[in-house]
Scaffold this motif. Sequence first.
Motif, PDB file in Angstrom:
ATOM      1  N   HIS A  32      -1.102  -5.333   9.429  1.00  0.00           N
ATOM      2  CA  HIS A  32       0.269  -4.945   9.758  1.00  0.00           C
ATOM      3  C   HIS A  32       0.291  -3.492  10.206  1.00  0.00           C
ATOM      4  N   PHE A  33       1.468  -2.960  10.507  1.00  0.00           N
ATOM      5  CA  PHE A  33       1.592  -1.580  10.947  1.00  0.00           C
ATOM      6  C   PHE A  33       1.619  -0.640   9.745  1.00  0.00           C
ATOM      7  N   TYR A  34       1.208   0.606   9.973  1.00  0.00           N
ATOM      8  CA  TYR A  34       1.190   1.631   8.931  1.00  0.00           C
ATOM      9  C   TYR A  34       1.854   2.900   9.451  1.00  0.00           C
ATOM     10  N   ILE A  35       2.547   3.615   8.562  1.00  0.00           N
ATOM     11  CA  ILE A  35       3.203   4.873   8.911  1.00  0.00           C
ATOM     12  C   ILE A  35       2.367   6.022   8.355  1.00  0.00           C
ATOM     13  N   ASP A  36       1.996   6.955   9.222  1.00  0.00           N
ATOM     14  CA  ASP A  36       1.220   8.126   8.810  1.00  0.00           C
ATOM     15  C   ASP A  36       2.171   9.140   8.176  1.00  0.00           C
ATOM     16  N   PRO A  67       1.728  -2.055  -3.768  1.00  0.00           N
ATOM     17  CA  PRO A  67       0.413  -2.137  -3.109  1.00  0.00           C
ATOM     18  C   PRO A  67       0.444  -1.722  -1.631  1.00  0.00           C
ATOM     19  N   TYR A  68       1.585  -1.848  -0.979  1.00  0.00           N
ATOM     20  CA  TYR A  68       1.674  -1.456   0.431  1.00  0.00           C
ATOM     21  C   TYR A  68       1.621   0.057   0.600  1.00  0.00           C
ATOM     22  N   LEU A  69       2.096   0.783  -0.372  1.00  0.00           N
ATOM     23  CA  LEU A  69       1.958   2.240  -0.370  1.00  0.00           C
ATOM     24  C   LEU A  69       0.479   2.597  -0.517  1.00  0.00           C
ATOM     25  N   GLU A  70      -0.197   1.939  -1.434  1.00  0.00           N
ATOM     26  CA  GLU A  70      -1.615   2.187  -1.651  1.00  0.00           C
ATOM     27  C   GLU A  70      -2.434   1.847  -0.403  1.00  0.00           C
ATOM     28  N   LYS A  71      -2.086   0.750   0.268  1.00  0.00           N
ATOM     29  CA  LYS A  71      -2.781   0.353   1.487  1.00  0.00           C
ATOM     30  C   LYS A  71      -2.576   1.384   2.591  1.00  0.00           C
ATOM     31  N   ALA A  72      -1.373   1.907   2.714  1.00  0.00           N
ATOM     32  CA  ALA A  72      -1.097   2.912   3.741  1.00  0.00           C
ATOM     33  C   ALA A  72      -1.858   4.195   3.459  1.00  0.00           C
ATOM     34  N   GLU A  73      -1.870   4.607   2.208  1.00  0.00           N
ATOM     35  CA  GLU A  73      -2.614   5.816   1.842  1.00  0.00           C
ATOM     36  C   GLU A  73      -4.094   5.654   2.146  1.00  0.00           C
ATOM     37  N   ALA A  74      -4.654   4.489   1.830  1.00  0.00           N
ATOM     38  CA  ALA A  74      -6.058   4.223   2.093  1.00  0.00           C
ATOM     39  C   ALA A  74      -6.343   4.180   3.606  1.00  0.00           C
ATOM     40  N   TYR A  75      -5.409   3.589   4.371  1.00  0.00           N
ATOM     41  CA  TYR A  75      -5.587   3.462   5.821  1.00  0.00           C
ATOM     42  C   TYR A  75      -5.714   4.842   6.487  1.00  0.00           C
ATOM     43  N   PHE A  76      -4.904   5.781   6.063  1.00  0.00           N
ATOM     44  CA  PHE A  76      -4.926   7.107   6.701  1.00  0.00           C
ATOM     45  C   PHE A  76      -5.888   8.083   6.039  1.00  0.00           C
ATOM     46  N   SER A  77      -6.554   7.680   4.984  1.00  0.00           N
ATOM     47  CA  SER A  77      -7.521   8.570   4.347  1.00  0.00           C
ATOM     48  C   SER A  77      -8.928   8.363   4.898  1.00  0.00           C
ATOM     49  N   LYS A  78      -9.057   7.434   5.836  1.00  0.00           N
ATOM     50  CA  LYS A  78     -10.403   7.154   6.390  1.00  0.00           C
ATOM     51  C   LYS A  78     -10.844   8.202   7.380  1.00  0.00           C
TER      52      LYS A  78
END
Length: 78
Positions: A32-36, A67-78
């Motif tokens: 899905h989409f993620y917000i930075d 969990p969607y907050l955690e997923k977004a944080e993980a997505y932008f921490s890469k």
Amino acid sequence: MAFVITAPCETEKAGECATVCPVDCIEEGSDHFYIDPDICIDCGACVAVCPVDAIVEEYELTPEQEPYLEKAEAYFSK
């Protein structure tokens, strides 16, 4: 993080949110989409155009949406 994209986006992925964002802070992930959160200016434009009401302010997340907050944080921490 001001806004979080949640479960309804997983089946929709329409993309209006990314199109309307004035600072291009929304990226399409594999599921899905993620917000930075570092780029977002909290304007709320994405919330207004989301066809499935998938975008929620962080402080309004339910326990099921956390969990969607955690997923977004993980997505932008890469």
